[in-house]
Motif scaffolding. Structure first.
Motif, PDB file in Angstrom:
ATOM      1  N   CYS A  89       0.844  -1.201   0.000  1.00 55.87           N
ATOM      2  CA  CYS A  89       0.000   0.000   0.000  1.00 55.87           C
ATOM      3  C   CYS A  89       0.881   1.253   0.000  1.00 55.87           C
ATOM      4  O   CYS A  89       1.476   1.625   1.015  1.00 55.87           O
ATOM      5  N   THR A  90       0.939   1.886  -1.151  1.00 55.74           N
ATOM      6  CA  THR A  90       1.759   3.073  -1.325  1.00 55.74           C
ATOM      7  C   THR A  90       0.997   4.351  -0.993  1.00 55.74           C
ATOM      8  O   THR A  90       1.589   5.431  -0.982  1.00 55.74           O
ATOM      9  N   SER A  91      -0.282   4.230  -0.755  1.00 53.22           N
ATOM     10  CA  SER A  91      -1.089   5.404  -0.399  1.00 53.22           C
ATOM     11  C   SER A  91      -1.997   5.046   0.766  1.00 53.22           C
ATOM     12  O   SER A  91      -2.288   3.873   1.020  1.00 53.22           O
ATOM     13  N   ALA A  92      -2.420   6.068   1.462  1.00 55.19           N
ATOM     14  CA  ALA A  92      -3.353   5.898   2.574  1.00 55.19           C
ATOM     15  C   ALA A  92      -4.365   7.036   2.532  1.00 55.19           C
ATOM     16  O   ALA A  92      -3.995   8.191   2.302  1.00 55.19           O
ATOM     17  N   ARG A  93      -5.619   6.696   2.741  1.00 53.53           N
ATOM     18  CA  ARG A  93      -6.650   7.719   2.735  1.00 53.53           C
ATOM     19  C   ARG A  93      -6.479   8.649   3.929  1.00 53.53           C
ATOM     20  O   ARG A  93      -6.042   8.244   5.009  1.00 53.53           O
ATOM     21  N   GLY A  94      -6.815   9.903   3.707  1.00 59.59           N
ATOM     22  CA  GLY A  94      -6.787  10.866   4.793  1.00 59.59           C
ATOM     23  C   GLY A  94      -8.053  10.772   5.623  1.00 59.59           C
ATOM     24  O   GLY A  94      -9.042  10.129   5.227  1.00 59.59           O
ATOM     25  N   GLY A  95      -8.051  11.409   6.765  1.00 60.97           N
ATOM     26  CA  GLY A  95      -9.220  11.372   7.634  1.00 60.97           C
ATOM     27  C   GLY A  95      -9.506  12.721   8.262  1.00 60.97           C
ATOM     28  O   GLY A  95      -8.600  13.401   8.758  1.00 60.97           O
ATOM     29  N   ILE A  96     -10.762  13.137   8.205  1.00 55.64           N
ATOM     30  CA  ILE A  96     -11.214  14.357   8.873  1.00 55.64           C
ATOM     31  C   ILE A  96     -12.388  13.971   9.761  1.00 55.64           C
ATOM     32  O   ILE A  96     -13.329  13.310   9.303  1.00 55.64           O
ATOM     33  N   ARG A  97     -12.317  14.355  11.029  1.00 59.14           N
ATOM     34  CA  ARG A  97     -13.436  14.113  11.937  1.00 59.14           C
ATOM     35  C   ARG A  97     -14.016  15.467  12.331  1.00 59.14           C
ATOM     36  O   ARG A  97     -13.308  16.348  12.830  1.00 59.14           O
ATOM     37  N   LEU A  98     -15.315  15.612  12.086  1.00 56.68           N
ATOM     38  CA  LEU A  98     -15.988  16.891  12.316  1.00 56.68           C
ATOM     39  C   LEU A  98     -17.112  16.730  13.328  1.00 56.68           C
ATOM     40  O   LEU A  98     -17.805  15.706  13.354  1.00 56.68           O
ATOM     41  N   ARG A  99     -17.298  17.773  14.104  1.00 56.99           N
ATOM     42  CA  ARG A  99     -18.424  17.847  15.036  1.00 56.99           C
ATOM     43  C   ARG A  99     -19.249  19.072  14.667  1.00 56.99           C
ATOM     44  O   ARG A  99     -18.723  20.192  14.619  1.00 56.99           O
ATOM     45  N   LEU A 100     -20.525  18.856  14.392  1.00 55.45           N
ATOM     46  CA  LEU A 100     -21.450  19.938  14.069  1.00 55.45           C
ATOM     47  C   LEU A 100     -22.404  20.105  15.254  1.00 55.45           C
ATOM     48  O   LEU A 100     -23.310  19.286  15.469  1.00 55.45           O
ATOM     49  N   ASP A 101     -22.166  21.138  16.051  1.00 50.61           N
ATOM     50  CA  ASP A 101     -23.037  21.401  17.207  1.00 50.61           C
ATOM     51  C   ASP A 101     -24.193  22.281  16.775  1.00 50.61           C
ATOM     52  O   ASP A 101     -24.003  23.327  16.129  1.00 50.61           O
ATOM     53  N   LEU A 102     -25.404  21.867  17.144  1.00 56.29           N
ATOM     54  CA  LEU A 102     -26.633  22.521  16.709  1.00 56.29           C
ATOM     55  C   LEU A 102     -27.307  23.203  17.892  1.00 56.29           C
ATOM     56  O   LEU A 102     -27.470  22.594  18.956  1.00 56.29           O
ATOM     57  N   THR A 103     -27.710  24.442  17.712  1.00 58.61           N
ATOM     58  CA  THR A 103     -28.389  25.189  18.778  1.00 58.61           C
ATOM     59  C   THR A 103     -29.716  25.720  18.268  1.00 58.61           C
ATOM     60  O   THR A 103     -29.767  26.507  17.312  1.00 58.61           O
ATOM     61  N   GLY A 104     -30.794  25.262  18.916  1.00 58.21           N
ATOM     62  CA  GLY A 104     -32.134  25.710  18.569  1.00 58.21           C
ATOM     63  C   GLY A 104     -32.823  26.334  19.763  1.00 58.21           C
ATOM     64  O   GLY A 104     -32.167  27.001  20.578  1.00 58.21           O
ATOM     65  N   VAL A 105     -34.122  26.090  19.888  1.00 59.57           N
ATOM     66  CA  VAL A 105     -34.894  26.629  21.014  1.00 59.57           C
ATOM     67  C   VAL A 105     -35.730  25.507  21.596  1.00 59.57           C
ATOM     68  O   VAL A 105     -36.454  24.805  20.871  1.00 59.57           O
ATOM     69  N   MET A 106     -35.622  25.318  22.902  1.00 58.46           N
ATOM     70  CA  MET A 106     -36.363  24.273  23.606  1.00 58.46           C
ATOM     71  C   MET A 106     -37.852  24.622  23.647  1.00 58.46           C
ATOM     72  O   MET A 106     -38.221  25.789  23.805  1.00 58.46           O
ATOM     73  N   ALA A 107     -38.710  23.600  23.520  1.00 66.03           N
ATOM     74  CA  ALA A 107     -40.158  23.827  23.569  1.00 66.03           C
ATOM     75  C   ALA A 107     -40.863  22.525  23.925  1.00 66.03           C
ATOM     76  O   ALA A 107     -40.273  21.441  23.907  1.00 66.03           O
ATOM     77  N   HIS A 108     -42.145  22.638  24.215  1.00 67.91           N
ATOM     78  CA  HIS A 108     -42.987  21.470  24.489  1.00 67.91           C
ATOM     79  C   HIS A 108     -43.231  20.730  23.181  1.00 67.91           C
ATOM     80  O   HIS A 108     -43.418  21.344  22.129  1.00 67.91           O
ATOM     81  N   GLY A 109     -43.238  19.397  23.263  1.00 67.17           N
ATOM     82  CA  GLY A 109     -43.478  18.608  22.064  1.00 67.17           C
ATOM     83  C   GLY A 109     -44.840  18.863  21.449  1.00 67.17           C
ATOM     84  O   GLY A 109     -45.019  18.659  20.235  1.00 67.17           O
ATOM     85  N   ALA A 110     -45.802  19.322  22.253  1.00 73.67           N
ATOM     86  CA  ALA A 110     -47.137  19.617  21.735  1.00 73.67           C
ATOM     87  C   ALA A 110     -47.215  21.011  21.119  1.00 73.67           C
ATOM     88  O   ALA A 110     -48.249  21.370  20.555  1.00 73.67           O
ATOM     89  N   MET A 111     -46.146  21.777  21.261  1.00 73.21           N
ATOM     90  CA  MET A 111     -46.144  23.149  20.745  1.00 73.21           C
ATOM     91  C   MET A 111     -44.910  23.383  19.881  1.00 73.21           C
ATOM     92  O   MET A 111     -44.063  24.242  20.176  1.00 73.21           O
ATOM     93  N   PRO A 112     -44.751  22.626  18.801  1.00 70.22           N
ATOM     94  CA  PRO A 112     -43.517  22.725  17.996  1.00 70.22           C
ATOM     95  C   PRO A 112     -43.308  24.111  17.389  1.00 70.22           C
ATOM     96  O   PRO A 112     -42.176  24.486  17.086  1.00 70.22           O
ATOM     97  N   GLN A 113     -44.403  24.865  17.233  1.00 68.75           N
ATOM     98  CA  GLN A 113     -44.254  26.198  16.650  1.00 68.75           C
ATOM     99  C   GLN A 113     -43.486  27.145  17.573  1.00 68.75           C
ATOM    100  O   GLN A 113     -42.981  28.189  17.127  1.00 68.75           O
ATOM    101  N   GLU A 114     -43.353  26.777  18.848  1.00 68.79           N
ATOM    102  CA  GLU A 114     -42.639  27.616  19.803  1.00 68.79           C
ATOM    103  C   GLU A 114     -41.147  27.292  19.868  1.00 68.79           C
ATOM    104  O   GLU A 114     -40.386  28.012  20.519  1.00 68.79           O
TER     105      GLU A 114
END
Length: 416
Positions: free
Chosen positions: A189-214
């Motif tokens: 094996c004369t070559s080796a694949r590279g590797g990138i590890r990414l973390r995508l942190d997501l920030t939304g707004v907490m709400a009641h499951g019965a009130m998704p519009q909030e």
């Protein structure tokens, strides 16, 4: 000292039984690379250092973290000036998981049906044994120019601290070529694949499951991001093309987190998408990382969710030319032992060789006993015959490299 067509002096001096037994000794040590472990490689390092001492090889034992030593030996050829060849391996292993899932003792090193079974048999304690005993046979066969370095590194299954420490040391500057003895199923094996590890942190707004519009749901945004990453993979395949051995760039979501199983009526405020990216030689990592970031942000925007991308790790794809002496030495030796030339290939993931090339500029090639796809699986095994076969190839490759041989190797033995 030639006892047959294609045979070399070191063939008759190779102690295959001892190499197999040493592999068993290593496998019976549970050297699992796990978070918080304080002495992962130490028992194996002590075993390797004791063998180096018995062989009379000068060596160092250097901790790169508490309980995590590198063991590095230098074997002088005694035949005058010449280049320096390094053989490299590691003794840490991944967890065996639930032992009940195995049909054998994960640390029994049982030999049955021509195979040695257990965690680390292929990845890569057999490779460590083969390189040591191959070099020992070459040394006993008589003087050779230059020298051989044997590096048994720590933390390959983690952040590759051992390889990073060696690459930063003065010793790395004296090395002219490296054979990494990881399992690759007879491929050079004369070559080796590279590797990138990414973390995508997501920030939304907490709400009641019965009130998704909030609320603003990171879960819905995360699901859309996962789907959108497929378009990045398609774009990358066109943008960076296909490598003859390493294939195409892959972009794989591996983690999707959000919410609490005990709070099924709550839309969470936070979530996370983890991404594993594998690249090929010629890939522009910065461009690819930026493409993933903008794609994730665009996918999350309709949900009102913010995205923060973190690069957890970034290892480049590496490649050594097929006509480089370290590659040609392996090809010649493999051909002599097996009677036919080996196939060229690429390492699917990354090895210590990636770090040695990236950080120290060393030409590396990966070739070692064990199946190409067996690593990290239950019921891991190595064919016992391969330990001796690879040791013979390592000895022959070292002789070819160190003497600057340009004569085609004689064919002999059975094809793999």
């Amino acid at each position: 000292m030639h006892s047959g067509p294609g045979e070399q002096p070191w063939d008759s001096l190779l102690d295959t039984e001892a190499a197999v037994a040493f592999t068993q000794e290593l496998v019976r040590l549970r050297t699992v690379n796990s978070e918080g472990a304080e002495a992962v490689e130490r028992p194996a390092a002590d075993l390797v250092a004791a063998l180096f001492t018995r062989f009379g090889w000068e060596h160092t034992v250097t901790e790169v973290a508490p309980g995590r030593p590198n063991v590095v030996a230098t074997v002088e050829g005694g035949g005058g000036q010449g280049p320096t060849l390094m053989f490299e391996g590691h003794t840490d292993v991944v967890t065996e998981g639930d032992p009940a899932d195995w049909s054998v003792d994960p640390y029994g090193a049982e030999i049955r049906d021509g195979r040695m079974w257990g965690r680390g048999t292929a990845d890569m304690k057999s490779g460590v044994a083969a390189m040591i005993y191959g070099v020992r046979a070459l040394q006993q066969a008589g003087p050779f120019p230059g020298r051989i370095v044997l590096g048994v590194m720590a933390d390959e299954e983690g952040m590759m601290l051992g390889a990073k420490a060696f690459a930063a040391s003065p010793a790395a500057g004296e090395v002219d070529g490296v054979v990494v003895c990881e399992p690759e199923g007879y491929e050079v094996c004369t070559s080796a694949r590279g590797g990138i590890r990414l973390r995508l942190d997501l920030t939304g707004v907490m709400a009641h499951g019965a009130m998704p519009q909030e609320g603003r749901s990171p879960i819905e945004a995360g699901a859309r991001i996962v789907e959108a990453l497929g378009t990045v993979r398609e774009w990358a395949a066109v943008r960076f093309g296909r490598h003859p051995h390493a294939g195409s760039v892959t972009v794989t979501p591996t983690v999707l987190l959000g919410g609490d199983p005990d709070q099924l009526n709550v839309i969470p405020a936070h979530g996370m998408v983890g991404v594993d990216v594998r690249t090929i030689p010629g890939t522009d990592h910065a461009e690819l990382i930026e493409r993933i970031r903008t794609t994730a942000e665009q996918a999350a925007e309709p949900f009102g969710v913010a995205v923060r991308q973190t690069v957890v790790d970034d290892r480049p794809a590496v490649e050594t030319p097929e006509d480089h002496p370290v590659v040609q030495g392996l090809v010649a030796a493999h051909t002599r032992v097996h009677g036919s030339a080996p196939a060229f290939g690429a390492v699917p993931g990354t090895t210590d060789g990636t770090i040695l090339t990236r950080d120290a500029g060393l030409p590396t090639v990966v070739y070692g006993p064990g199946g190409k796809w067996i690593a990290h699986q239950k019921d891991e095994f190595v064919e016992v015959r391969e330990i001796g076969e690879y040791a013979r190839v390592y000895a022959g490759a070292a002789h070819h490299f160190l003497t600057g041989s340009t004569t085609p190797a004689p064919e002999g033995g059975a094809a793999a």
